[in-house]
Design an enzyme around this catalytic site. Structure first.
Site, short mmCIF file in Angstrom:
data_model
loop_
_atom_site.label_atom_id
_atom_site.label_comp_id
_atom_site.label_asym_id
_atom_site.label_seq_id
_atom_site.Cartn_x
_atom_site.Cartn_y
_atom_site.Cartn_z
N ASP A 67 -4.53 -2.50 1.83
CA ASP A 67 -5.44 -3.41 1.10
C ASP A 67 -6.57 -3.90 2.01
O ASP A 67 -7.73 -4.01 1.58
CB ASP A 67 -4.68 -4.62 0.55
CG ASP A 67 -3.61 -4.24 -0.45
OD1 ASP A 67 -3.74 -3.18 -1.11
OD2 ASP A 67 -2.63 -5.01 -0.58
N ASP A 111 4.00 -4.85 -0.19
CA ASP A 111 3.10 -5.83 0.41
C ASP A 111 3.91 -6.75 1.32
O ASP A 111 5.11 -6.93 1.11
CB ASP A 111 2.42 -6.67 -0.66
CG ASP A 111 1.42 -5.87 -1.49
OD1 ASP A 111 0.83 -4.92 -0.95
OD2 ASP A 111 1.24 -6.20 -2.67
#
Length: 154
Positions: free
Chosen positions: A128, A112
């Protein structure tokens, strides 16, 4: 039907490439402030799912993702839907799921890097974003568009 799968394939290839390349580029990076106090790129490794739920349950998350992907693909084959909102939602959800699945299989965590400090939101990635917008579009499709042609014909 052929047009549907061309659109899905294009969305999938472009966004999956963007997801994987951006994760690769950010994996060796320090914090990059893009817009002060609004948007930063800050690398993080998430061993769980959304909001770090199911942390360190990698095998479970891999199996769960594969089951959901296959279920969604079977649903697509059976429903034969061609409405553009459905096609785009399907492509986004599958792309996001595959992007994070690749990370889980290869690295045992998801990479991330997108951080929104103004709301202190958990760090996330392009996969995401794809999943989130795909689910929103799919919900809109289910609520407002699914079976509308059948109602008109009844």
């Amino acid at each position: 039907m052929k047009k549907k799968y061309i659109i899905i394939s294009c969305i999938f290839l472009v966004l999956l490439t963007l997801d994987l390349v951006s994760k690769y580029l950010m994996s060796n990076s320090e914090v990059l402030v893009i817009i002060p106090n609004i948007l930063e790129f800050r690398y993080s490794e998430n061993t769980g799912a959304a909001f770090s739920s199911f942390s360190n349950k990698i095998l479970f998350l891999i199996i769960f993702t594969i089951i959901v992907l296959f279920s969604f693909i079977i649903y697509d084959i059976l429903c034969k839907e061609t409405k553009m909102i459905y096609v785009i939602s399907f492509a986004l959800i599958v792309t996001g799921a595959v992007g994070n699945l690749i990370d889980r299989i290869v690295f045992k965590y998801v990479r991330d890097f997108i951080y929104l400090p103004f709301i202190n939101f958990p760090i996330f990635n392009i996969a995401d974003i794809c999943i989130t917008f795909g689910i929103i579009l799919f919900a809109i499709y289910l609520i407002f568009f699914k079976d509308k042609n059948k109602e008109k014909n009844d």
